[in-house]
Write an enzyme that holds these catalytic residues in place. Structure first.
Site, PDB file in Angstrom:
ATOM      1  N   PHE A   1      -1.602 -41.159 -17.599  1.00  0.00           N
ATOM      2  CA  PHE A   1      -0.202 -41.154 -17.200  1.00  0.00           C
ATOM      3  C   PHE A   1      -0.096 -40.901 -15.693  1.00  0.00           C
ATOM      4  O   PHE A   1      -1.046 -40.433 -15.059  1.00  0.00           O
ATOM      5  CB  PHE A   1       0.543 -40.081 -18.006  1.00  0.00           C
ATOM      6  CG  PHE A   1       2.025 -40.024 -17.764  1.00  0.00           C
ATOM      7  CD1 PHE A   1       2.838 -41.087 -18.106  1.00  0.00           C
ATOM      8  CD2 PHE A   1       2.610 -38.908 -17.190  1.00  0.00           C
ATOM      9  CE1 PHE A   1       4.207 -41.035 -17.881  1.00  0.00           C
ATOM     10  CE2 PHE A   1       3.972 -38.843 -16.963  1.00  0.00           C
ATOM     11  CZ  PHE A   1       4.770 -39.916 -17.306  1.00  0.00           C
TER      12      PHE A   1
ATOM     13  N   THR B   1       1.128 -38.699 -13.755  1.00  0.00           N
ATOM     14  CA  THR B   1       0.871 -37.374 -13.165  1.00  0.00           C
ATOM     15  C   THR B   1      -0.558 -36.892 -13.381  1.00  0.00           C
ATOM     16  O   THR B   1      -0.920 -35.833 -12.868  1.00  0.00           O
ATOM     17  CB  THR B   1       1.817 -36.326 -13.768  1.00  0.00           C
ATOM     18  OG1 THR B   1       1.607 -36.264 -15.186  1.00  0.00           O
ATOM     19  CG2 THR B   1       3.265 -36.657 -13.479  1.00  0.00           C
ATOM     20  N   LYS B   2      -1.371 -37.641 -14.117  1.00  0.00           N
ATOM     21  CA  LYS B   2      -2.706 -37.173 -14.469  1.00  0.00           C
ATOM     22  C   LYS B   2      -3.688 -37.350 -13.304  1.00  0.00           C
ATOM     23  O   LYS B   2      -3.330 -37.806 -12.223  1.00  0.00           O
ATOM     24  CB  LYS B   2      -3.192 -37.894 -15.720  1.00  0.00           C
ATOM     25  CG  LYS B   2      -2.366 -37.605 -16.971  1.00  0.00           C
ATOM     26  CD  LYS B   2      -2.350 -36.130 -17.327  1.00  0.00           C
ATOM     27  CE  LYS B   2      -1.860 -35.861 -18.746  1.00  0.00           C
ATOM     28  NZ  LYS B   2      -0.474 -36.248 -19.000  1.00  0.00           N
ATOM     29  N   ASN B   3      -4.951 -37.002 -13.557  1.00  0.00           N
ATOM     30  CA  ASN B   3      -5.951 -36.977 -12.484  1.00  0.00           C
ATOM     31  C   ASN B   3      -6.256 -38.366 -11.928  1.00  0.00           C
ATOM     32  O   ASN B   3      -6.717 -38.499 -10.795  1.00  0.00           O
ATOM     33  CB  ASN B   3      -7.236 -36.327 -12.990  1.00  0.00           C
ATOM     34  CG  ASN B   3      -7.034 -34.856 -13.315  1.00  0.00           C
ATOM     35  OD1 ASN B   3      -6.034 -34.263 -12.930  1.00  0.00           O
ATOM     36  ND2 ASN B   3      -7.981 -34.268 -14.018  1.00  0.00           N
TER      37      ASN B   3
END
Length: 378
Positions: free
Chosen positions: A180, A182-184
């Site tokens: 997603f 906002t993920k790493n």
């Protein structure tokens, strides 16, 4: 007016745009060579464990539970300190979700609580790498093996992390990832399942593609015609398209840089907030080498909401991660009650996620620090 500072945000560079544009100019948009390439690239970060790309982190969990054969009459033991999908996707397969409490400092599944929760009906023990800090997979492996269950690692927060020098993705029977925004790293929406088991991988691949069987040697009616395909077990369309896999492969080339920058920001928060008497900075276990997804500040003395509103009023987009999963009405309606996991509930009551993403500048971080310290009169 001061610009709004989100708690998480994607980092998209020109090379990402070029990778996506190259696919758009080519012959494949859906399932083509970029999918195969992304799965291979991803395996380079899981210790060589093969992967299956899917449409989201939620899809990855649904696919993983399907691969594990989870169904009615089975139990899935998991942490309540997670996004609801970790539990919901097991329930959608007909399993009974059993919530076990977390460690009070890391927020990760407590092996002792998991041991007390497993039964001979436990099909999967599902740990969550909260905020990017790997769960105690060695101890949880012993619990799973004793119960005769599979160990699943919900690594939505933790790709790029290591546990006792072993990469996340190489530690469990099934590992799920989320990509997603906002993920790493991001594929916009997307996820993956990793497993060292060829059987589990085959079941995962089948479930993400409607359960279709195209191999004539496995078909029940192979003489129907060259066009023929069969469904032996139900599945769904969870195929991640080429255009998003191209973005993922491009992002993976910068994963090490993302990791370094997230570590720098996390350390800057730690150094600046460690002496503030009204908060606790995140804990870290020996042997854990996290790629930090969240900066999970703990706010003491019942002041979390006040600090949340103070920071939001200054344009700082803090967030709370997460309401205990069984507090959601869908689980309350099934008979789950508050008070079930005291450590998780206490953690939730204090937790506040400060902005943390690769493109955050030092001045942005200092703005957050000043606002937090100012709230406490520091």
């Amino acid at each position: 007016m001061t610009d709004f500072l989100p708690y998480g945000r994607q980092s998209v560079a020109d090379e990402d745009l070029d990778a996506v544009a190259a696919v758009l100019r080519g012959d494949w948009l859906t399932t083509g060579p970029a999918v195969t390439r992304f799965e291979a690239d991803l395996a380079g970060h899981t210790g060589g464990t093969p992967t299956v790309a899917v449409t989201s982190g939620t899809a990855a969990l649904h696919v993983a539970y399907a691969a594990a054969g989870v169904g009615a009459g089975d139990e899935v033991v998991t942490s309540p300190l997670t996004f609801v999908a970790t539990a919901a996707t097991a329930a959608l397969h007909g399993a009974t979700v059993v919530f076990a409490d977390v460690e009070p400092d890391t927020g990760n599944l407590d092996p002792a609580a998991a041991r007390a929760a497993v039964t001979d009906r436990t099909r999967v023990l599902a740990a969550v790498d909260y905020a990017g800090h790997p769960a105690e997979l060695d101890a949880l492996r012993e619990v799973a093996d004793t119960a005769g269950s599979l160990l699943l690692e919900d690594a939505a927060h933790s790709i790029g992390s290591r546990w006792h020098d072993r990469p996340v993705g190489s530690l469990a029977d099934l590992t799920t990832f989320s990509f997603f925004a906002t993920k790493n790293l991001t594929t916009a929406e997307g996820g993956a399942v990793a497993s060292p088991s060829p059987e589990l991988l085959d079941r995962a691949r089948a479930f993400r593609n409607h359960g279709l069987v195209r191999d004539r040697d496995r078909q029940r009616h192979p003489d129907e015609g060259a066009w023929h395909q069969e469904v032996h077990e139900f599945g769904l369309n969870y195929r991640l398209p080429d255009v998003l896999c191209a973005l993922g492969s491009s992002q993976l080339r910068r994963l090490a840089a993302f990791r370094r920058r997230r570590a720098e920001i996390h350390a800057r928060y730690d150094a600046a907030l460690a002496d503030v008497p009204g908060v606790l900075t995140p804990a870290r276990r020996d042997g854990a080498d996290p790629m930090w997804h969240l900066y999970a500040l703990r706010v003491l003395d019942g002041r979390r909401r006040a600090l949340f509103e103070h920071l939001r009023a200054q344009g700082i987009g803090v967030q709370v991660n997460y309401i205990p999963a069984y507090w959601h009405p869908v689980f309350a309606d099934l008979g789950y009650r508050r008070g079930l996991c005291p450590n998780a509930e206490a953690f939730y009551a204090q937790q506040l996620s400060l902005p943390l993403f690769a493109d955050l500048t030092d001045s942005d971080v200092d703005r957050v620090i000043d606002a937090v310290r100012g709230f406490f009169g520091e």
